[in-house]
Write an enzyme that holds these catalytic residues in place. Structure first.
Site, PDB file in Angstrom:
ATOM      1  N   ASP A   9      53.754  19.642 -35.362  1.00 10.57           N
ATOM      2  CA  ASP A   9      53.067  19.037 -33.203  1.00 10.57           C
ATOM      3  C   ASP A   9      53.302  17.635 -33.698  1.00 10.57           C
ATOM      4  OD1 ASP A   9      51.333  19.325 -35.717  1.00 10.57           O
ATOM      5  OD2 ASP A   9      49.339  19.328 -34.451  1.00 10.57           O
ATOM      6  N   HIS A 243      48.111  11.970 -43.584  1.00  7.73           N
ATOM      7  CA  HIS A 243      47.674  13.520 -43.968  1.00  7.73           C
ATOM      8  C   HIS A 243      49.114  14.122 -43.719  1.00  7.73           C
ATOM      9  CE1 HIS A 243      43.879  14.306 -42.531  1.00  7.73           C
ATOM     10  NE2 HIS A 243      43.485  13.435 -41.605  1.00  7.73           N
TER      11      HIS A 243
HETATM   12  C1  BDR Z   1      45.973  17.485 -39.114  1.00 12.58           C
HETATM   13  O1  BDR Z   1      46.043  17.646 -37.911  1.00 12.58           O
HETATM   14  C2  BDR Z   1      46.112  17.076 -37.128  1.00 12.58           C
HETATM   15  O2  BDR Z   1      45.282  16.724 -36.067  1.00 12.58           O
HETATM   16  C3  BDR Z   1      47.285  16.217 -38.011  1.00 12.58           C
HETATM   17  O3  BDR Z   1      48.886  16.333 -37.142  1.00 12.58           O
HETATM   18  C4  BDR Z   1      48.108  16.536 -39.166  1.00 12.58           C
HETATM   19  O4  BDR Z   1      48.286  17.986 -39.483  1.00 12.58           O
HETATM   20  C5  BDR Z   1      44.837  16.371 -39.754  1.00 12.58           C
HETATM   21  O5  BDR Z   1      44.177  17.766 -40.504  1.00 12.58           O
HETATM   22 CA    CA Z   2      49.729  18.103 -37.345  1.00 10.37          CA
END
Ligand code: BDR
Ligand code: CA
Length: 320
Positions: A9, A243
């Protein structure tokens, strides 16, 4: 050489993960599949096309889910984290790249069916496209080599939720899809906040990327400004957890992570909506909710410095 589908995303940290895949020697990126999440699916697809064009990536982009399968914790996009355009509000004009006709889920199914046992899926957004692919192809678990998910939080190392006390964003954005995926028997490894919050990129680290990693370092530096400002306003430190690049780090170097087997389910409603709950596969509980569910692997520890070094070295040496 790992053949990879990147389901995303895009998103600042998603774009950081995408360039990691692009620069990694042992990766052949077969497709980028998009979904809503950090921004609308139109914006995340545009961000994928922009990043593809910027670095001359050859992998086709397939647009996927525009919204969740079931109830979600959210009713808006997190523009305060990723910017209104999802990429920290840098200019993301796409010159000519276009998404393919097929949907993300169609592309996942076709690629996996045509390459049985070969494909790794790295999924770093809502699980909606994967759940859709499972619906279209119930044999997917037998056909895919591995699925690495960034999402969830299991309470290891003191890390719980980031969008509620117990829920992580990717899971809270479509709990129904995540529960379907985690129960499906896919050969899954879940890289959650338990390890992504143990791996931190600080101001100096981003500066070193800019110095050592050429155009790609410059790109990561540019998109990360907005992200770092959000984190500073949120918790007082100009630094960010790692992340989505952590899912790629696991793909490249699983030995940098400690894991355990766990049956994983997701709370579908109520105050705990989006919570990822793990159960020990060896225990027989007094409720059928945990019976006959194949275990996943969840990450519970990480060599954070080695992950940071891997990311920087890969970007510094790997641009094609
Ligand atoms: C996840 O949430 C999204 O905002 C980031 O891209 C990551 O995949 C972290 O909690
Ligand atoms: Ca993400």
């Amino acid at each position: 050489m790992k053949q990879v589908i990147f389901d995303t995303d895009i998103g600042i940290d998603d774009a950081m993960a995408l360039v990691f895949l692009h620069c990694a020697e042992d990766v052949e990126l077969l497709a980028v599949t998009t979904a809503f999440g950090n921004a609308s699916v139109e914006n995340t697809t545009r961000n994928a096309l922009y990043t593809k064009e910027l670095f001359g990536m050859t992998a086709p982009v397939y647009q996927g889910a525009a919204g969740p399968l079931g109830v979600s914790l959210f009713d808006s996009y997190p523009d305060f984290v990723h910017g209104e355009n999802g990429l920290g509000n840098i200019d993301v004009t796409v010159k000519s790249a276009q998404a393919e006709e097929a949907s993300a889920a169609q592309a996942i199914v076709e690629l996996v069916q045509n390459n049985p046992g070969e494909i790794s899926i790295v999924a770093v957004g809502r699980m909606t496209n994967l759940a859709d692919a499972l619906e279209r192809c119930p044999d997917l678990p037998k056909l895919v080599a591995e699925v690495i998910v960034m999402g969830g939080a299991f309470g290891f190392n003191g890390h719980r939720g980031n969008v509620s006390p117990v829920a992580e964003a990717n899971i809270a954005g479509d709990p129904t899809a995540a529960d379907k995926v985690f129960r499906s028997g896919l050969p899954l490894t879940i890289v959650g906040l338990d390890v992504t919050h143990e791996t931190i990129m600080e101001r100096e680290y981003f500066e070193s990327l800019r110095e050592q990693a050429g155009e790609v370092g410059e790109f990561v530096y540019a998109i990360s400004r907005y992200y770092l400002e959000f984190h500073e306003s949120h918790n007082g430190t100009y630094a960010s957890p790692v992340h989505d690049p952590s899912a790629v780090a696991y793909l490249l170097r699983p030995d940098l992570y400690t894991t355990r087997d766990a049956i994983v389910r997701v709370a579908l409603d109520g105050v705990g909506i989006g919570q990822t709950i793990w159960a020990d596969p060896a225990v027989n509980y007094q409720t059928g909710e945990w019976n006959d569910i194949p275990p996943c692997r969840i990450c519970i520890g990480v060599d954070d410095q080695a992950v940071l070094n891997l990311y920087r070295e890969t970007l510094a040496t790997g641009i094609r």
